[in-house]
Design an enzyme around this catalytic site. Structure first.
Site, PDB file in Angstrom:
ATOM      1  N   ASP A 136       0.724  -1.146  -0.092  1.00  0.00           N
ATOM      2  CA  ASP A 136      -0.055  -0.049   0.007  1.00  0.00           C
ATOM      3  C   ASP A 136       0.875   1.302  -0.085  1.00  0.00           C
ATOM      4  OD1 ASP A 136      -1.794  -1.951   0.568  1.00  0.00           O
ATOM      5  OD2 ASP A 136      -3.180  -0.948   1.820  1.00  0.00           O
TER       6      ASP A 136
ATOM      7  N   LYS B 141      -6.860   3.505  -3.238  1.00  0.00           N
ATOM      8  CA  LYS B 141      -7.527   3.269  -1.918  1.00  0.00           C
ATOM      9  C   LYS B 141      -7.729   4.812  -1.479  1.00  0.00           C
ATOM     10  CE  LYS B 141      -5.643   2.055   2.610  1.00  0.00           C
ATOM     11  NZ  LYS B 141      -4.264   1.234   3.127  1.00  0.00           N
TER      12      LYS B 141
ATOM     13  N   LYS C 189     -10.505   0.281  -2.622  1.00  0.00           N
ATOM     14  CA  LYS C 189     -10.525   0.015  -1.335  1.00  0.00           C
ATOM     15  C   LYS C 189     -10.743   1.437  -0.277  1.00  0.00           C
ATOM     16  CE  LYS C 189      -7.134  -1.167   2.428  1.00  0.00           C
ATOM     17  NZ  LYS C 189      -5.635  -1.804   2.979  1.00  0.00           N
TER      18      LYS C 189
END
Length: 308
Positions: A145, A208, A244
């Site tokens: 991430d 995300k 996400k």
């Protein structure tokens, strides 16, 4: 393709109106609610990102990742043999080895995700970001991430942002890359859409919303804009990019609403751990409480769900 970026306009009042309607959606009940909640469990990135993380609390997190819902509750739902686990365990790079070894010893194949690239601020040199990504992959992380440099968005340096994300994607190698946009710090919904597009063009497997450390994290207006970008990118290229939402998602009802929104905007095929994740540290506790109530008809006491 800067032509996409230059033409972007977001109708903020319309987005906000739609987001307000989402909050009024009726939630599902009974067995349907239990089914949606179990689906949500399989899409959770169970996360600990604290300065006081130790091997012991990572071990505990991994145990919970493998056994997210009490076995007797799953048996009551006839779901005990379906292999229900969370989507991934997410930790800092220094704790990746602890998580990988614990999950391996437990005999499960849950991927370990690691935050990197100067998380959460992104205010580190690109060389440092790339080195951190490579180390996390070397330690055994199967998902990375990363977090973007917000300054590149705020100053409209789209080509520089593309190049930064592209190099991060290259550094990830075989690992999946989720690109955190930190939407609460991008200034406008138009910037959120543009940053989403750039991240996908540069090869991101997921986009995300947030690090979870910003003042404003996952919100429905931001989710709508990002999902519309994912849909447009899929129509133009045929590539499916995951989504996400992360930060501030704490209740089972919120989790179901996010699932419903994904189903409405992107379709049923996105409702899998391969294309949808929920970033959360405390969400699982509330989901297990709701399932406990569904099965037993009574509310869980503190000791009933001690591992939550």
């Amino acid at each position: 393709e800067l032509g996409w970026i230059s033409k972007v306009h977001v109708n903020r009042p319309a987005v906000v109106r739609h987001a307000e309607q989402i909050k009024k959606w009726r939630t599902v009940k009974g067995n349907w609610q239990a089914a949606w909640l179990l689906k949500a469990v399989t899409c959770i990135d169970l996360t600990t990102l604290s300065g006081d993380d130790t091997p012991s609390n990572v071990h505990r997190l991994c145990f919970k990742a493998k056994h997210p819902i009490r076995e007797d509750l799953l048996k009551a739902l006839d779901m005990h043999d379906k292999g229900i686990t969370v989507g991934a365990v997410c930790v800092y790079p220094t704790r990746v080895t602890d998580a990988v070894n614990t999950l391996k010893a437990a005999g499960c194949n849950i991927p370990v995700a690691s935050v990197a690239a100067g998380f959460p601020s992104g205010q580190t040199p690109l060389e440092t970001k790339l080195a951190e990504i490579k180390l996390a992959v070397e330690y055994g992380a199967r998902e990375i991430d990363i977090v973007i440099s917000r300054s590149l968005v705020l100053s409209g340096q789209w080509e520089s942002l593309y190049e930064e994300i592209r190099q991060c994607r290259e550094a990830c190698g075989e690992a999946h890359m989720k690109t955190i946009l930190a939407t609460g710090e991008l200034g406008s919904l138009a910037n959120v859409y543009k940053a989403s597009m750039i991240a996908m063009m540069a090869g991101s497997d997921f986009i995300k919303t947030s690090t979870g450390k910003e003042v404003e994290n996952a919100t429905f207006p931001v989710g709508i804009v990002m999902m519309r970008a994912i849909r447009e990118f899929y129509w133009q290229t045929g590539n499916k990019v995951g989504f996400k939402p992360a930060g501030g998602i704490r209740t089972a009802k919120e989790a179901i609403t996010w699932l419903m929104l994904v189903k409405e905007e992107l379709g049923v095929e996105w409702l899998t751990p391969e294309l949808f994740r929920l970033g959360a540290s405390s969400l699982l506790e509330d989901i297990e409480k709701q399932i406990f109530y569904h099965v037993t008809g009574s509310y869980a006491l503190q000791h009933d769900l001690a591992m939550a």
